[in-house]
Enzyme design. Structure first.
Site, PDB file in Angstrom:
ATOM      1  N   LEU A 201       0.812  -1.208   0.000  1.00 24.89           N
ATOM      2  CA  LEU A 201       0.000   0.000   0.000  1.00 24.89           C
ATOM      3  C   LEU A 201       0.849   1.262   0.000  1.00 24.89           C
ATOM      4  O   LEU A 201       0.546   2.211  -0.731  1.00 24.89           O
ATOM      5  CB  LEU A 201      -0.917   0.008   1.223  1.00 24.89           C
ATOM      6  CG  LEU A 201      -2.160  -0.877   1.155  1.00 24.89           C
ATOM      7  CD1 LEU A 201      -2.787  -1.012   2.536  1.00 24.89           C
ATOM      8  CD2 LEU A 201      -3.171  -0.324   0.164  1.00 24.89           C
TER       9      LEU A 201
ATOM     10  N   ILE B 260      10.724   5.196  12.350  1.00 24.51           N
ATOM     11  CA  ILE B 260       9.792   6.250  12.747  1.00 24.51           C
ATOM     12  C   ILE B 260       9.078   5.949  14.067  1.00 24.51           C
ATOM     13  O   ILE B 260       8.298   6.773  14.539  1.00 24.51           O
ATOM     14  CB  ILE B 260       8.769   6.536  11.618  1.00 24.51           C
ATOM     15  CG1 ILE B 260       8.161   5.253  11.035  1.00 24.51           C
ATOM     16  CG2 ILE B 260       9.461   7.312  10.507  1.00 24.51           C
ATOM     17  CD1 ILE B 260       7.018   4.708  11.762  1.00 24.51           C
TER      18      ILE B 260
ATOM     19  N   ASN C 210       1.555   4.787   7.403  1.00 25.61           N
ATOM     20  CA  ASN C 210       1.166   3.503   6.808  1.00 25.61           C
ATOM     21  C   ASN C 210       1.999   2.318   7.298  1.00 25.61           C
ATOM     22  O   ASN C 210       1.575   1.180   7.162  1.00 25.61           O
ATOM     23  CB  ASN C 210       1.285   3.629   5.281  1.00 25.61           C
ATOM     24  CG  ASN C 210       1.167   2.299   4.571  1.00 25.61           C
ATOM     25  OD1 ASN C 210       0.070   1.765   4.401  1.00 25.61           O
ATOM     26  ND2 ASN C 210       2.301   1.742   4.146  1.00 25.61           N
TER      27      ASN C 210
ATOM     28  N   TYR D 211      -2.750  -6.614  16.831  1.00 25.95           N
ATOM     29  CA  TYR D 211      -2.985  -5.777  15.645  1.00 25.95           C
ATOM     30  C   TYR D 211      -4.324  -5.038  15.754  1.00 25.95           C
ATOM     31  O   TYR D 211      -4.405  -3.837  15.475  1.00 25.95           O
ATOM     32  CB  TYR D 211      -2.957  -6.671  14.416  1.00 25.95           C
ATOM     33  CG  TYR D 211      -3.204  -5.995  13.098  1.00 25.95           C
ATOM     34  CD1 TYR D 211      -2.231  -5.187  12.508  1.00 25.95           C
ATOM     35  CD2 TYR D 211      -4.411  -6.175  12.423  1.00 25.95           C
ATOM     36  CE1 TYR D 211      -2.453  -4.580  11.276  1.00 25.95           C
ATOM     37  CE2 TYR D 211      -4.639  -5.571  11.197  1.00 25.95           C
ATOM     38  CZ  TYR D 211      -3.657  -4.769  10.622  1.00 25.95           C
ATOM     39  OH  TYR D 211      -3.889  -4.177   9.405  1.00 25.95           O
TER      40      TYR D 211
ATOM     41  N   LYS E  42      -4.745  -0.992  15.848  1.00 30.27           N
ATOM     42  CA  LYS E  42      -5.506  -0.299  14.810  1.00 30.27           C
ATOM     43  C   LYS E  42      -6.708   0.446  15.392  1.00 30.27           C
ATOM     44  O   LYS E  42      -7.104   1.498  14.875  1.00 30.27           O
ATOM     45  CB  LYS E  42      -5.956  -1.295  13.746  1.00 30.27           C
ATOM     46  CG  LYS E  42      -4.805  -1.812  12.877  1.00 30.27           C
ATOM     47  CD  LYS E  42      -4.056  -0.694  12.179  1.00 30.27           C
ATOM     48  CE  LYS E  42      -3.105  -1.194  11.118  1.00 30.27           C
ATOM     49  NZ  LYS E  42      -2.348  -0.086  10.475  1.00 30.27           N
TER      50      LYS E  42
ATOM     51  N   THR F 216      -1.304  -7.254   0.180  1.00 30.99           N
ATOM     52  CA  THR F 216       0.044  -6.818   0.531  1.00 30.99           C
ATOM     53  C   THR F 216       0.785  -8.025   1.090  1.00 30.99           C
ATOM     54  O   THR F 216       0.251  -9.133   1.123  1.00 30.99           O
ATOM     55  CB  THR F 216       0.006  -5.706   1.598  1.00 30.99           C
ATOM     56  OG1 THR F 216      -0.462  -6.271   2.838  1.00 30.99           O
ATOM     57  CG2 THR F 216      -0.929  -4.574   1.186  1.00 30.99           C
TER      58      THR F 216
END
Length: 304
Positions: free
Chosen positions: A19, A74, A100, A171, A175, A205
């Site tokens: 993505l 990051i 992302n 996860y 999210k 992905t």
């Protein structure tokens, strides 16, 4: 005709593959100068390589665009600060941040190690927070200096964060946290000219290649249309990252194939107010009555 993002400087994290790569290429095609961030890790976060970020930056430049690779982590203060500084020092400004980056460490809850929990929280949630924090500081300073700011942030949540997903407790929690962070950032940063939204994409992905390997076009769609191609998600991301999305903030969009859905979050449903304290039995009776009047929640992914 100039592109939708002509003159804008855009950062995309996790842009070496999937993505993120699709987003970076789409922004460049619309005239943006792009900072391509990627740590170059394996699907579970292991290893490190500058190759993926450099490859995408080279691809943009080969097509006549402007891009620079950034391989900093990051999810660290140093890496996030370096990312924002790279955009400003190389291109003179920053207009759009697309968060992302991420990876998976899937386990059922009883088998989920603390390290797997921490690693996924770190890359997804902290990896959204720190670039956002440093970008916001830059935009606030610009606004206070009297310069016009038309900044955009696009965060990446997931259907797992909205409904939950069996085997993905870490996860799903991360999210879901990104949605909360998006709402707060939209409320806090609006005064500086920053609009903050999130997407919940479905696409093929490295993290989902097994799930979507055999995806076919939906009835009525062109049979040649690759419904799960990551490039299908990018047009919405580019629009949200452009000046054209002014007035849109604090929203979550689900996007898959040719479909875009505005997701509607928690809001008050049926309610009963006794005007006094309930007994436990009374509270239970009231709760059961309310549930008969409430909408049934969507099924957790993998539970059917």
């Amino acid at each position: 005709m100039s592109g939708l993002c002509e003159g804008r400087v855009v950062i995309v994290t996790g842009a070496g593959r999937g993505l993120g790569r699709a987003h970076a290429l789409a922004f460049a095609e619309q005239g943006a100068r792009v900072v391509v961030n990627d740590l170059g890790v394996a699907p579970d976060g292991a290893g490190r390589s500058r190759g993926p970020a450099q490859s995408v930056a080279d691809e943009i430049r080969a097509a006549g665009g402007e891009a620079v690779a950034h391989d900093g982590d990051i999810a660290t203060t140093e890496g996030a600060a370096s990312l924002i500084a790279t955009a400003v020092e190389r291109f003179g400004a920053l207009h759009t941040l697309v968060n992302n980056a991420g990876f998976l460490r899937d386990r059922m809850l009883v088998n989920l190690d603390e390290d797997d929990w921490d690693a996924v929280m770190r890359v997804h949630l902290k990896g959204h927070f720190l670039p956002l924090k440093h970008a916001a500081a830059y935009w606030r300073a610009e606004a206070k200096a009297g310069r016009e700011v038309a900044a955009r942030v696009v965060n990446t949540s997931s259907g797992a964060g909205l409904l939950g997903s069996v085997g993905q407790g870490n996860y799903s929690a991360a999210k879901a946290g990104i949605v909360g962070l998006t709402l707060v950032a939209a409320a806090e940063l609006g005064r500086y000219g920053v609009r903050v939204n999130a997407i919940a994409p479905s696409a093929r992905t490295r993290m989902t290649e097994t799930t979507f390997a055999d995806a076919m076009a939906a009835p009525g769609e062109d049979a040649a249309f690759d419904a799960m191609a990551p490039e299908n998600v990018s047009p919405l991301v580019v629009w949200l990252g452009s000046a054209g999305s002014e007035g849109v903030t604090g929203r979550v969009f689900e996007t898959e194939a040719g479909r875009i859905t505005v997701m509607e979050g928690w809001r008050a449903g049926p309610t009963i107010d006794k005007g006094a304290r309930w007994t436990p039995r009374e509270a239970g009776t009231a709760a059961l009555k309310l549930l008969t009047e409430a909408q049934t929640p969507g099924a957790v992914y993998g539970s059917r």
